[in-house]
Write a protein that holds these residues in place. Structure first.
Motif, PDB file in Angstrom:
ATOM      1  N   TYR A  83       0.830  -1.208   0.000  1.00  0.00           N
ATOM      2  CA  TYR A  83       0.000   0.000   0.000  1.00  0.00           C
ATOM      3  C   TYR A  83       0.861   1.254   0.000  1.00  0.00           C
ATOM      4  O   TYR A  83       0.527   2.267  -0.620  1.00  0.00           O
ATOM      5  N   LEU A  84       1.990   1.187   0.687  1.00  0.00           N
ATOM      6  CA  LEU A  84       2.935   2.305   0.767  1.00  0.00           C
ATOM      7  C   LEU A  84       4.336   1.700   0.740  1.00  0.00           C
ATOM      8  O   LEU A  84       4.681   0.903   1.609  1.00  0.00           O
ATOM      9  N   ALA A  85       5.132   2.060  -0.253  1.00  0.00           N
ATOM     10  CA  ALA A  85       6.472   1.499  -0.372  1.00  0.00           C
ATOM     11  C   ALA A  85       7.435   2.219   0.560  1.00  0.00           C
ATOM     12  O   ALA A  85       7.423   3.442   0.652  1.00  0.00           O
ATOM     13  N   GLY A  86       8.270   1.451   1.248  1.00  0.00           N
ATOM     14  CA  GLY A  86       9.239   2.070   2.134  1.00  0.00           C
ATOM     15  C   GLY A  86       9.772   1.089   3.152  1.00  0.00           C
ATOM     16  O   GLY A  86       9.441  -0.105   3.153  1.00  0.00           O
ATOM     17  N   GLY A  87      10.621   1.595   4.046  1.00  0.00           N
ATOM     18  CA  GLY A  87      11.206   0.774   5.083  1.00  0.00           C
ATOM     19  C   GLY A  87      10.155   0.183   5.991  1.00  0.00           C
ATOM     20  O   GLY A  87       9.114   0.791   6.253  1.00  0.00           O
ATOM     21  N   GLY A  88      10.423  -1.026   6.475  1.00  0.00           N
ATOM     22  CA  GLY A  88       9.482  -1.723   7.330  1.00  0.00           C
ATOM     23  C   GLY A  88       8.570  -2.654   6.577  1.00  0.00           C
ATOM     24  O   GLY A  88       8.011  -3.589   7.144  1.00  0.00           O
ATOM     25  N   ALA A  89       8.365  -2.396   5.262  1.00  0.00           N
ATOM     26  CA  ALA A  89       7.494  -3.240   4.444  1.00  0.00           C
ATOM     27  C   ALA A  89       8.282  -4.267   3.653  1.00  0.00           C
ATOM     28  O   ALA A  89       7.709  -4.973   2.825  1.00  0.00           O
ATOM     29  N   VAL A  90       9.577  -4.371   3.914  1.00  0.00           N
ATOM     30  CA  VAL A  90      10.442  -5.207   3.081  1.00  0.00           C
ATOM     31  C   VAL A  90      11.199  -6.239   3.909  1.00  0.00           C
ATOM     32  O   VAL A  90      11.393  -6.079   5.116  1.00  0.00           O
ATOM     33  N   ARG A  91      11.639  -7.295   3.196  1.00  0.00           N
ATOM     34  CA  ARG A  91      12.587  -8.237   3.772  1.00  0.00           C
ATOM     35  C   ARG A  91      13.993  -7.943   3.299  1.00  0.00           C
ATOM     36  O   ARG A  91      14.955  -8.073   4.041  1.00  0.00           O
ATOM     37  N   ALA A  92      14.105  -7.594   2.020  1.00  0.00           N
ATOM     38  CA  ALA A  92      15.420  -7.297   1.451  1.00  0.00           C
ATOM     39  C   ALA A  92      15.241  -6.339   0.286  1.00  0.00           C
ATOM     40  O   ALA A  92      14.246  -6.395  -0.443  1.00  0.00           O
ATOM     41  N   VAL A  93      16.243  -5.457   0.104  1.00  0.00           N
ATOM     42  CA  VAL A  93      16.192  -4.455  -0.967  1.00  0.00           C
ATOM     43  C   VAL A  93      17.537  -4.438  -1.688  1.00  0.00           C
ATOM     44  O   VAL A  93      18.596  -4.363  -1.059  1.00  0.00           O
ATOM     45  N   ALA A  94      17.495  -4.510  -3.014  1.00  0.00           N
ATOM     46  CA  ALA A  94      18.644  -4.245  -3.876  1.00  0.00           C
ATOM     47  C   ALA A  94      18.257  -3.098  -4.789  1.00  0.00           C
ATOM     48  O   ALA A  94      17.092  -2.687  -4.835  1.00  0.00           O
ATOM     49  N   LEU A  95      19.205  -2.572  -5.521  1.00  0.00           N
ATOM     50  CA  LEU A  95      18.891  -1.438  -6.380  1.00  0.00           C
ATOM     51  C   LEU A  95      17.917  -1.801  -7.495  1.00  0.00           C
ATOM     52  O   LEU A  95      17.210  -0.932  -8.011  1.00  0.00           O
ATOM     53  N   ASP A  96      17.858  -3.066  -7.849  1.00  0.00           N
ATOM     54  CA  ASP A  96      16.986  -3.463  -8.951  1.00  0.00           C
ATOM     55  C   ASP A  96      15.957  -4.513  -8.553  1.00  0.00           C
ATOM     56  O   ASP A  96      15.305  -5.115  -9.404  1.00  0.00           O
ATOM     57  N   ALA A  97      15.777  -4.743  -7.250  1.00  0.00           N
ATOM     58  CA  ALA A  97      14.813  -5.752  -6.808  1.00  0.00           C
ATOM     59  C   ALA A  97      14.431  -5.517  -5.353  1.00  0.00           C
ATOM     60  O   ALA A  97      15.219  -4.958  -4.572  1.00  0.00           O
ATOM     61  N   VAL A  98      13.212  -5.939  -5.022  1.00  0.00           N
ATOM     62  CA  VAL A  98      12.713  -5.828  -3.646  1.00  0.00           C
ATOM     63  C   VAL A  98      12.000  -7.112  -3.277  1.00  0.00           C
ATOM     64  O   VAL A  98      11.215  -7.652  -4.071  1.00  0.00           O
ATOM     65  N   GLU A  99      12.266  -7.615  -2.088  1.00  0.00           N
ATOM     66  CA  GLU A  99      11.494  -8.721  -1.533  1.00  0.00           C
ATOM     67  C   GLU A  99      10.601  -8.136  -0.441  1.00  0.00           C
ATOM     68  O   GLU A  99      11.094  -7.689   0.603  1.00  0.00           O
ATOM     69  N   TRP A 100       9.294  -8.119  -0.696  1.00  0.00           N
ATOM     70  CA  TRP A 100       8.373  -7.495   0.239  1.00  0.00           C
ATOM     71  C   TRP A 100       8.054  -8.417   1.408  1.00  0.00           C
ATOM     72  O   TRP A 100       8.041  -9.638   1.265  1.00  0.00           O
ATOM     73  N   ALA A 101       7.773  -7.835   2.551  1.00  0.00           N
ATOM     74  CA  ALA A 101       7.431  -8.589   3.755  1.00  0.00           C
ATOM     75  C   ALA A 101       5.997  -9.097   3.665  1.00  0.00           C
ATOM     76  O   ALA A 101       5.176  -8.569   2.911  1.00  0.00           O
TER      77      ALA A 101
END
Length: 433
Positions: free
Chosen positions: A246-264
């Motif tokens: 719903y809102l992208a940002g810290g706390g909503a993720v498991r892992a972040v790379a510059l070209d990929a995100v694993e959401w929580a």
């Protein structure tokens, strides 16, 4: 004119709220005890809620990411708040409790996750109309009875399938309670889920999500005597797990790379940023306090006040209470009305300026419903709650009687505001302008 049965038993406040001893200035000079009859818009904090917040604040810190003791306490408090809210509304074991800002926020979140059309009624608050307006909302006109309304919903779902039926639990304009068990059965019979706008209902009636079969329930802390900026969406996790954050940002993720995100997973998936721990704890404290009341006591308290209010209003000449359904038997402690030859805004300003009584004037974020009930014009709403007494209701009725009989004692401008308005604001606000 006798507006209230003099033999009627006095009704005392059921629970202590902050501001119960507040006095407010009058344009005519002096002050009066504040009679807050605008509970349907925003309720004051329960004393137990403000005390719980005071207990939390010394420990307030970051959650889930901090190593300090304050972080451990705040994290535990947030997790416990979710469990308390879930228990209060009878959620299923696998239901998710998403902490949001308010009911509007909850339905906007759910709108991002619904995989298909949404059916609503034309009597809904804007919070349950506007989020779905992306070409997928189908609106059903409510009938003159609740039975006809349920039948109209069933006919629409039978005509064309939908993913979700989204309805209010109780009208914020008329206070009439909808037959949720019947609506749940209709939705499920036609393969739809049901979401309930509980903003008005939950603060006044216990709702059993699992027992009724409700799929999603949304409500706001500021209406549940916990005005600290939090609300919740409670319900089935699968749609929310499949939806984009719903809102992208810290706390909503498991892992972040510059070209990929694993959401929580949920609930973190839709709660990016620092969560409103204080608001969530306050909301849970309100749930605890209401859950501790003896069964039926709150309903009896508010029913007595609501009956006193509506009976007194009916005795005033030129006053019309707005109603929607001829067969509605359960109504919250709320009445919306018009008064002949008196604009709604003038009535509200008069009550505040000359009597220290708070009500609401407007169209109550339900413009289509006011178009049906009052040709689109504004009306006045008075509403009671846990901190209301029969003396508050009687003051309102006496003030309205004086308005009808002798008119206002002060002057009001074209916008219906007191002119002049000598009432000072609290010193801590600072100078106006």
């Amino acid at each position: 004119m006798t507006l209230v049965d003099q033999t009627a038993e006095a009704v005392r406040p059921l629970l202590p709220v902050t501001g119960a001893d507040l006095r407010v200035p009058l344009v005519t000079g002096g002050s009066a005890p504040y009679a807050n009859l605008d509970i349907a818009a925003s309720a004051p904090a329960l004393r137990s809620v403000s005390e719980r917040v005071d207990q939390l604040l010394p420990y307030y810190s970051s959650v889930h990411r901090g190593a300090g003791h304050g972080s451990a306490v705040s994290t535990a408090a947030l997790d416990a708040a979710r469990r308390t809210v879930a228990g209060f509304v009878g959620a299923r074991p696998d239901d998710v409790v998403q902490v949001v800002r308010h009911t509007t926020d909850a339905f906007n979140l759910l709108a991002s996750a619904v995989p298909g059309d949404v059916v609503t009624l034309d009597v809904e608050h804007h919070a349950n109309l506007l989020p779905w307006a992306r070409g997928r909302r189908r609106t059903v006109a409510a009938g003159r009875t609740l039975a006809a309304t349920v039948a109209a919903v069933e006919a629409e779902l039978a005509r064309e399938p939908a993913a979700l039926l989204a309805v209010t639990g109780a009208s914020n304009v008329t206070g009439e309670v909808l037959p949720l068990a019947d609506l749940v059965a209709v939705a499920h019979r036609h393969g739809a889920r049901i979401a309930v706008d509980g903003a008005q209902l939950v603060p006044h009636r216990r709702v059993d999500v699992a027992g009724l079969g409700i799929d999603y329930l949304a409500f706001s802390g500021h209406k549940l005597y916990a005005p600290y900026g939090a609300g919740v969406l409670v319900g089935r996790p699968d749609w929310l797990e499949a939806a984009p954050p719903y809102l992208a940002g810290g706390g909503a993720v498991r892992a972040v790379a510059l070209d990929a995100v694993e959401w929580a997973p949920v609930p973190a998936r839709h709660e990016a940023g620092t969560p409103n721990v204080v608001g969530a704890v306050a909301l849970a404290a309100a749930c605890e306090t209401l859950a501790a009341l003896p069964p039926g006591e709150q309903a009896r308290h508010e029913s007595a006040l609501g009956e006193r209010l509506r009976t007194g209003l009916a005795a005033l000449p030129g006053l019309r209470v707005l109603r929607l359904w001829d067969d509605a038997t359960d109504t919250l402690g709320l009445a919306t009305f018009t008064l002949a030859d008196h604009p709604a805004e003038l009535v509200a300003q008069y009550l505040s300026a000359e009597h220290g009584i708070a009500v609401r004037a407007g169209r109550f974020c339900a413009h289509p419903l006011l178009a049906r009930l009052n040709d689109g014009g504004t009306a006045v709403r008075a509403s009671v709650g846990l901190g209301t007494s029969s003396a508050d209701v009687d003051r309102l009725l006496a003030a309205l009687d004086a308005l009808v009989t002798t008119g206002p004692r002060w002057t009001y401008d074209a916008a219906h505001l007191p002119a002049p308005d000598p009432r000072p604001l609290p010193h801590w606000i600072g100078r106006p302008g």
